[in-house]
Design a protein around this motif. Structure first.
Motif, PDB file in Angstrom:
ATOM      1  N   VAL A 145       0.869  -1.105   0.069  1.00 33.77           N
ATOM      2  CA  VAL A 145       0.159  -0.076   0.098  1.00 33.77           C
ATOM      3  C   VAL A 145       0.960   1.318  -0.036  1.00 33.77           C
ATOM      4  CG1 VAL A 145      -1.821   1.348   1.027  1.00 33.77           C
ATOM      5  CG2 VAL A 145      -1.782  -1.307   1.376  1.00 33.77           C
ATOM      6  N   HIS A 146       0.631   2.224  -0.853  1.00 36.53           N
ATOM      7  CA  HIS A 146       1.068   3.389  -0.866  1.00 36.53           C
ATOM      8  C   HIS A 146      -0.090   4.612  -0.554  1.00 36.53           C
ATOM      9  CE1 HIS A 146       4.670   1.490  -2.956  1.00 36.53           C
ATOM     10  NE2 HIS A 146       3.850   1.194  -3.616  1.00 36.53           N
ATOM     11  N   LEU A 147       0.061   5.335   0.470  1.00 40.27           N
ATOM     12  CA  LEU A 147      -0.887   6.163   0.888  1.00 40.27           C
ATOM     13  C   LEU A 147      -0.510   7.803   0.250  1.00 40.27           C
ATOM     14  CD1 LEU A 147      -1.075   5.291   4.686  1.00 40.27           C
ATOM     15  CD2 LEU A 147      -2.622   4.500   3.105  1.00 40.27           C
ATOM     16  N   ALA A 148      -1.663   8.240   0.034  1.00 36.39           N
ATOM     17  CA  ALA A 148      -1.851   9.532  -0.558  1.00 36.39           C
ATOM     18  C   ALA A 148      -2.771  10.194   0.228  1.00 36.39           C
ATOM     19  CB  ALA A 148      -2.303   9.729  -2.010  1.00 36.39           C
ATOM     20  N   GLY A 149      -2.504  11.679   0.818  1.00 42.19           N
ATOM     21  CA  GLY A 149      -3.274  12.375   1.622  1.00 42.19           C
ATOM     22  C   GLY A 149      -4.478  12.734   0.867  1.00 42.19           C
ATOM     23  N   PRO A 150      -5.555  13.628   1.454  1.00 41.22           N
ATOM     24  CA  PRO A 150      -6.656  14.135   0.908  1.00 41.22           C
ATOM     25  C   PRO A 150      -6.049  15.273  -0.125  1.00 41.22           C
ATOM     26  CG  PRO A 150      -7.311  13.988   3.020  1.00 41.22           C
ATOM     27  CD  PRO A 150      -5.792  13.442   2.992  1.00 41.22           C
TER      28      PRO A 150
ATOM     29  N   VAL B  46     -21.442   3.058  -6.993  1.00 41.36           N
ATOM     30  CA  VAL B  46     -22.793   3.283  -6.114  1.00 41.36           C
ATOM     31  C   VAL B  46     -22.412   2.336  -4.984  1.00 41.36           C
ATOM     32  CG1 VAL B  46     -23.883   1.160  -7.411  1.00 41.36           C
ATOM     33  CG2 VAL B  46     -25.221   2.594  -5.839  1.00 41.36           C
ATOM     34  N   VAL B  47     -22.444   3.013  -3.822  1.00 41.83           N
ATOM     35  CA  VAL B  47     -22.185   2.358  -2.551  1.00 41.83           C
ATOM     36  C   VAL B  47     -23.301   2.681  -1.468  1.00 41.83           C
ATOM     37  CG1 VAL B  47     -19.841   2.674  -2.643  1.00 41.83           C
ATOM     38  CG2 VAL B  47     -21.002   4.474  -1.638  1.00 41.83           C
ATOM     39  N   PRO B  48     -23.367   1.993  -0.454  1.00 42.35           N
ATOM     40  CA  PRO B  48     -24.480   2.042   0.512  1.00 42.35           C
ATOM     41  C   PRO B  48     -24.361   3.592   1.119  1.00 42.35           C
ATOM     42  CG  PRO B  48     -23.524   0.000   1.008  1.00 42.35           C
ATOM     43  CD  PRO B  48     -22.467   0.509  -0.081  1.00 42.35           C
ATOM     44  N   ALA B  49     -25.442   4.219   1.374  1.00 39.01           N
ATOM     45  CA  ALA B  49     -25.488   5.836   1.759  1.00 39.01           C
ATOM     46  C   ALA B  49     -24.695   5.955   3.070  1.00 39.01           C
ATOM     47  CB  ALA B  49     -26.906   6.273   1.728  1.00 39.01           C
ATOM     48  N   ALA B  50     -24.753   4.729   3.908  1.00 34.94           N
ATOM     49  CA  ALA B  50     -24.019   5.180   5.355  1.00 34.94           C
ATOM     50  C   ALA B  50     -22.527   5.195   4.975  1.00 34.94           C
ATOM     51  CB  ALA B  50     -24.363   4.007   6.121  1.00 34.94           C
ATOM     52  N   VAL B  51     -21.987   4.672   3.882  1.00 38.80           N
ATOM     53  CA  VAL B  51     -20.576   4.677   3.729  1.00 38.80           C
ATOM     54  C   VAL B  51     -20.108   5.531   2.853  1.00 38.80           C
ATOM     55  CG1 VAL B  51     -20.106   2.486   5.008  1.00 38.80           C
ATOM     56  CG2 VAL B  51     -20.341   2.605   2.685  1.00 38.80           C
ATOM     57  N   GLY B  52     -21.045   6.454   2.127  1.00 42.07           N
ATOM     58  CA  GLY B  52     -20.720   7.122   1.126  1.00 42.07           C
ATOM     59  C   GLY B  52     -19.682   8.359   1.186  1.00 42.07           C
ATOM     60  N   LYS B  53     -19.561   8.659   2.533  1.00 47.71           N
ATOM     61  CA  LYS B  53     -18.739  10.012   2.774  1.00 47.71           C
ATOM     62  C   LYS B  53     -17.170   9.417   3.536  1.00 47.71           C
ATOM     63  CE  LYS B  53     -22.137  13.269   3.935  1.00 47.71           C
ATOM     64  NZ  LYS B  53     -22.792  14.041   4.992  1.00 47.71           N
ATOM     65  N   GLU B  54     -17.178   7.986   3.433  1.00 44.33           N
ATOM     66  CA  GLU B  54     -16.005   7.393   4.095  1.00 44.33           C
ATOM     67  C   GLU B  54     -15.155   6.551   3.169  1.00 44.33           C
ATOM     68  OE1 GLU B  54     -16.848   3.719   6.947  1.00 44.33           O
ATOM     69  OE2 GLU B  54     -17.976   5.442   7.277  1.00 44.33           O
ATOM     70  N   VAL B  55     -15.652   6.066   2.171  1.00 44.94           N
ATOM     71  CA  VAL B  55     -14.890   5.384   1.255  1.00 44.94           C
ATOM     72  C   VAL B  55     -13.995   5.645   0.569  1.00 44.94           C
ATOM     73  CG1 VAL B  55     -16.944   3.589   0.867  1.00 44.94           C
ATOM     74  CG2 VAL B  55     -16.619   5.790  -0.385  1.00 44.94           C
ATOM     75  N   GLN B  56     -12.704   4.948   0.252  1.00 46.87           N
ATOM     76  CA  GLN B  56     -11.553   5.593  -0.151  1.00 46.87           C
ATOM     77  C   GLN B  56     -11.239   4.684  -1.377  1.00 46.87           C
ATOM     78  OE1 GLN B  56      -8.972   6.543   3.886  1.00 46.87           O
ATOM     79  NE2 GLN B  56      -8.812   4.653   3.071  1.00 46.87           N
ATOM     80  N   LEU B  57     -10.700   5.533  -2.269  1.00 44.96           N
ATOM     81  CA  LEU B  57     -10.285   5.060  -3.482  1.00 44.96           C
ATOM     82  C   LEU B  57      -8.797   4.234  -3.674  1.00 44.96           C
ATOM     83  CD1 LEU B  57     -10.501   4.683  -6.647  1.00 44.96           C
ATOM     84  CD2 LEU B  57      -9.275   6.972  -6.955  1.00 44.96           C
ATOM     85  N   ASN B  58      -9.057   2.901  -3.955  1.00 44.32           N
ATOM     86  CA  ASN B  58      -7.761   2.192  -4.057  1.00 44.32           C
ATOM     87  C   ASN B  58      -7.675   1.996  -5.522  1.00 44.32           C
ATOM     88  OD1 ASN B  58      -7.358   0.161  -1.689  1.00 44.32           O
ATOM     89  ND2 ASN B  58      -9.220   1.287  -1.614  1.00 44.32           N
ATOM     90  N   LEU B  59      -6.120   2.580  -6.230  1.00 41.73           N
ATOM     91  CA  LEU B  59      -5.944   2.424  -7.285  1.00 41.73           C
ATOM     92  C   LEU B  59      -4.790   1.236  -7.531  1.00 41.73           C
ATOM     93  CD1 LEU B  59      -5.442   5.559  -9.747  1.00 41.73           C
ATOM     94  CD2 LEU B  59      -3.749   3.905  -9.621  1.00 41.73           C
ATOM     95  N   GLU B  60      -5.084   0.442  -8.549  1.00 39.93           N
ATOM     96  CA  GLU B  60      -3.795  -0.539  -8.946  1.00 39.93           C
ATOM     97  C   GLU B  60      -3.297  -0.051 -10.178  1.00 39.93           C
ATOM     98  OE1 GLU B  60      -5.103  -4.491  -8.372  1.00 39.93           O
ATOM     99  OE2 GLU B  60      -6.441  -3.952  -6.782  1.00 39.93           O
ATOM    100  N   PRO B  61      -2.009   0.528 -10.347  1.00 36.95           N
ATOM    101  CA  PRO B  61      -1.420   0.940 -11.641  1.00 36.95           C
ATOM    102  C   PRO B  61      -0.875  -0.454 -12.241  1.00 36.95           C
ATOM    103  CG  PRO B  61       0.080   1.699  -9.876  1.00 36.95           C
ATOM    104  CD  PRO B  61      -1.190   1.019  -9.089  1.00 36.95           C
TER     105      PRO B  61
ATOM    106  N   VAL C  82      -3.547   4.183  -2.153  1.00 37.64           N
ATOM    107  CA  VAL C  82      -4.813   4.315  -1.392  1.00 37.64           C
ATOM    108  C   VAL C  82      -4.886   5.988  -1.290  1.00 37.64           C
ATOM    109  CG1 VAL C  82      -6.247   4.043   0.660  1.00 37.64           C
ATOM    110  CG2 VAL C  82      -4.817   2.247  -0.285  1.00 37.64           C
ATOM    111  N   PHE C  83      -6.119   6.649  -1.930  1.00 41.99           N
ATOM    112  CA  PHE C  83      -6.278   7.983  -1.591  1.00 41.99           C
ATOM    113  C   PHE C  83      -7.160   8.215  -0.403  1.00 41.99           C
ATOM    114  CE2 PHE C  83      -5.052   7.366  -6.045  1.00 41.99           C
ATOM    115  CZ  PHE C  83      -4.310   8.385  -6.247  1.00 41.99           C
ATOM    116  N   ARG C  84      -6.796   9.038   0.421  1.00 41.45           N
ATOM    117  CA  ARG C  84      -7.450   9.092   1.724  1.00 41.45           C
ATOM    118  C   ARG C  84      -8.437  10.352   1.378  1.00 41.45           C
ATOM    119  NH1 ARG C  84      -3.085   8.717   6.907  1.00 41.45           N
ATOM    120  NH2 ARG C  84      -2.828   6.309   6.930  1.00 41.45           N
TER     121      ARG C  84
END
Length: 288
Positions: free
Chosen positions: A141-146, A239-254, A285-287
């Protein structure tokens, strides 16, 4: 016929008729080729006793008559009185016997069968998992801040996530679902990054590890060699559940092994450098 004929025996020949002489027996018929059989001697007739009468039949004896006396049977006296019998009552129905409880042996056999089934199903699954892990190790995992840009393998990446409205006629247009629009921007940092033009894989994950795929619906990158330092973008929807719509993070596999300048005849040739890169399983992973 005269009146005197009625007194004559019917089995006697009429008067004046000569008596009938007995006819001699006919000689046996001889067949050619066979010897004449010896004559069979006549069987002796049984003697007829004087007290036997053939005709006419004797008159029937009257009922109750007997030619021999019946001996008298001494009386045994009156029968003893029978004791009174109780009135008949129907027998009582016997309740069915209670079913004995199952033996512990049956329970142990059932548990053993379940354990054997679990083991039989689990062994192939474990083998497949170990094979999968041997060819694809745990991700690095390589983390990237907001809002932060992260450079990895000659390419710089950044992303943005925002709420979106559901497409018209979508079956996921319900209050418990949240649509998200994802913008991914890439730029080559050098000549090597300019030929690494493969499309990345995008996934959204929550804190519990649940994942939802993001589909790229617009690709602004050229198919030929990229210009170094110029930004290109991908637009994706999820499309994701509304309960986690504001917390999901993008995982990008180059994809860091495909090069657009590789000749067609060498696309499936493996080399040590590409094999080592594919084993890394890197994820950005983009936070939020």
């Amino acid at each position: 016929m005269s009146t005197h004929d009625s007194e004559r025996d019917w089995f006697a020949p009429p008067a004046g008729q000569p008596p009938q002489r007995p006819q001699p027996p006919a000689p046996p018929i001889r067949r050619p080729g066979r010897r004449a059989a010896a004559p069979t001697p006549p069987r002796p007739r049984p003697a007829i006793h004087a007290d036997q009468q053939v005709w006419p039949p004797a008159p029937a004896e009257p009922a109750g008559s007997s030619t021999q006396p019946i001996p008298a049977i001494p009386s045994a006296g009156p029968l003893p009185p029978r004791p009174p019998q109780p009135p008949w009552t129907p027998p009582e129905e016997t309740p069915p016997a209670a079913t004995p409880p199952p033996r512990p042996r049956r329970l142990l056999l059932g548990i053993g069968a379940v354990v054997a089934l679990v083991v039989a199903l689990g062994v192939p699954t474990a083998d497949r998992y170990l094979f999968y892990k041997s060819g694809r190790p745990s991700p690095t995992v390589h983390l990237a801040g907001p809002g932060q840009t992260l450079t990895y393998e000659h390419v710089s990446w950044k992303s943005a996530i925002e709420p979106a409205t559901a497409p018209p006629g979508s079956r996921h247009n319900t209050p418990d679902k949240q649509w998200l629009k994802i913008t991914v921007t890439r730029s080559a940092t050098d000549a090597t990054g300019a030929v690494l033009t493969a499309k990345p894989k995008l996934t959204l994950k929550d804190a519990a590890g649940r994942a939802w795929m993001a589909e790229i619906y617009e690709d602004n990158t050229p198919t030929e060699k990229h210009e170094v330092g110029k930004e290109y973008s991908y637009l994706a929807m999820a499309v994701v559940p509304a309960a986690v719509g504001k917390e999901v993070q993008l995982n990008l596999e180059p994809d860091i092994t495909y090069r657009m300048d590789t000749p067609t005849e060498k696309l499936f040739e493996a080399n040590e450098e590409d094999t080592e890169k594919s084993r890394r399983n890197d994820v950005i992973v983009f936070r939020r």
